[in-house]
Write an enzyme that holds these catalytic residues in place. Structure first.
Site, PDB file in Angstrom:
ATOM      1  N   ARG A 140      -9.989 -49.490 -33.407  1.00 51.59           N
ATOM      2  CA  ARG A 140      -8.638 -49.326 -33.977  1.00 51.59           C
ATOM      3  C   ARG A 140      -8.107 -47.923 -33.707  1.00 51.59           C
ATOM      4  O   ARG A 140      -6.925 -47.733 -33.424  1.00 51.59           O
ATOM      5  CB  ARG A 140      -8.626 -49.629 -35.486  1.00 51.59           C
TER       6      ARG A 140
ATOM      7  N   TYR B 284      18.706 -55.228 -29.937  1.00 49.17           N
ATOM      8  CA  TYR B 284      17.729 -56.285 -30.144  1.00 49.17           C
ATOM      9  C   TYR B 284      17.765 -56.718 -31.615  1.00 49.17           C
ATOM     10  O   TYR B 284      17.647 -55.882 -32.514  1.00 49.17           O
ATOM     11  CB  TYR B 284      16.333 -55.780 -29.764  1.00 49.17           C
TER      12      TYR B 284
ATOM     13  N   ASP C 164      15.253 -47.507 -26.602  1.00 51.13           N
ATOM     14  CA  ASP C 164      14.542 -48.743 -26.284  1.00 51.13           C
ATOM     15  C   ASP C 164      14.791 -49.013 -24.799  1.00 51.13           C
ATOM     16  O   ASP C 164      15.883 -49.401 -24.400  1.00 51.13           O
ATOM     17  CB  ASP C 164      15.074 -49.891 -27.154  1.00 51.13           C
TER      18      ASP C 164
ATOM     19  N   LYS D 154       7.647 -57.668 -22.185  1.00 49.65           N
ATOM     20  CA  LYS D 154       8.688 -58.098 -21.262  1.00 49.65           C
ATOM     21  C   LYS D 154       8.343 -57.685 -19.827  1.00 49.65           C
ATOM     22  O   LYS D 154       7.418 -58.234 -19.262  1.00 49.65           O
ATOM     23  CB  LYS D 154      10.040 -57.556 -21.744  1.00 49.65           C
TER      24      LYS D 154
END
Ligand code: PLP
Length: 378
Positions: A53, A105, A177, A202
């Protein structure tokens, strides 16, 4: 691979973060699924890794690669694009104000409204294609300007250099972004932004088979350390397998993006001349209101476009219902072309026009894609 700055992005995409495995000589890095790493008798860790982690070799390789692609100082990879956005917002303090764009978005807007505002962040919404409106909307407590350009789904263009300057003059950070253009189409840090965010789901992933996000920072400063803390202690970490898959996909990103952009340009021009189409939103069209700024700040106009079909919701749905090659699905950036009636996916808060179809142009032959759209619009 030490100094990356002089290399072109095609070369960086293949080499940055890649080193043969020191224990076996394997040319490709193995996938380190282990969650834990053994300590030496003296309590130290052989390679510095403790627990997946907080750190993992595949994640470090990916972060090294992304840092080089965006020309930053550091990167943090996340389990999704939304987790990357949330990490930036959570690095702020209660009472801080976010300036947010009117077209963005949809999930990012929901995150601000439904999760961050109840935790004490304030926000206001502005048309970021209008630099004067951005200047006027700044508040004394504004600490973050959130930019998405081209925006989703209207492909509005924000002048990154101009708004970053406004943010800095007010003591705020500018975060972009950069999911749609990808690092080959736009380099926000070079234009003055402080942070770049990606939904690696994406174009960086490119094959619609992994979920991921990333933040790349201009400076490895205290604010970035808070983003890192959300990743490691907040726990929004990506899996080693997804990091490895991304490293594989990113190697072809520059060549995929060239074709995505070239195909989207041709399809946008075709649709702009079609009588059944009311309007086409694509920054590569000379008539687009943001075309001049896009030409200055983008290396490619990207593979995303949207159209408004004459005749309203029913007409738009009919076109989406008749395509054969395009898949009717949300998301974007894969090798296959997708088409989506965006307003009905966004739901009740949507500001998206009812006759709008969003198109992710894939890597099929553009003539085949245009023939399919022609028969669907007929
Ligand atoms: C998909 C997307 C996101 C969210 O990414 P997830 O990986 O789905 O969480 C954020 N911004 C943009 C522009 C996107 O297209």
């Amino acid at each position: 691979m030490k100094k990356h700055s002089a290399l072109r992005i095609e070369t960086l995409a293949i080499h940055a973060g890649h080193t043969p495995d020191p224990t076996t000589g394997a040319v490709m890095q193995p996938i380190h699924l282990s969650t834990s790493f053994e300590r030496n008798p003296d309590g130290t860790y052989p390679a510095g890794y403790v627990y997946t982690r907080t750190d993992n070799p595949n994640r470090v390789a990916l972060e090294t690669c992304l840092t080089a692609l965006e020309g930053g100082a550091a990167a943090a990879a996340f389990g999704s694009g939304m987790a990357a956005i949330a990490a930036i917002f959570q690095a702020l303090a209660p009472g801080d104000h976010i300036l947010f764009p009117d077209d963005a978005y949809f999930g990012a807007g929901r995150l601000v409204r439904e999760l961050m505002a109840p935790w004490g962040l304030t926000y206001s919404v502005v048309n970021m294609a209008d630099v004067d409106a951005v200047r006027a909307a700044m508040q004394p407590t504004t600490r973050l300007m959130w930019v998405e350009t081209p925006s989703n789904p209207l492909l509005k263009i924000t002048d990154i250099a101009a708004v970053a300057q406004i943010a800095h003059a007010a003591g705020a950070r500018c975060a972009v972004d950069n999911t749609w253009p990808s690092p080959t189409g736009q380099q926000p840090l070079a234009l003055g932004a402080d942070l770049v965010m990606h939904a690696t789901t994406k174009y960086l992933g490119g094959h619609s088979d992994l979920l991921g996000g990333a933040v790349i920072a201009r400076a490895a400063d205290a604010f970035f350390e808070r983003i890192r803390l959300v990743q490691t202690i907040g726990g929004a970490a990506p899996s080693p397998f997804d990091c490895w898959l991304l490293m594989r996909s990113i190697r072809t990103l520059p060549y995929r993006m060239r074709a995505h952009s070239e195909h989207a340009q041709r399809i946008a021009e075709f649709l702009a001349d079609h009588p059944a189409v009311e309007s086409v939103h694509y920054p590569g069209l000379p008539g687009h209101p943001g075309h001049a700024i896009a030409r200055q700040q983008m290396q490619q106009f990207g593979g995303m476009l949207s159209i408004q079909v004459r005749g309203g919701t029913d007409a738009a749905m009919r076109v989406a219902g008749r395509v054969q090659l395009f898949t009717r699905a949300t998301s974007l950036g894969g090798v296959e072309s997708l088409i989506e009636h965006r307003a009905s996916v966004e739901g009740s808060h949507t500001t998206t026009p009812a006759n709008l179809l969003r198109i992710s142009v894939g890597l099929e032959h553009p003539d085949d894609l245009m023939a399919d759209l022609a028969q669907a619009l007929a």
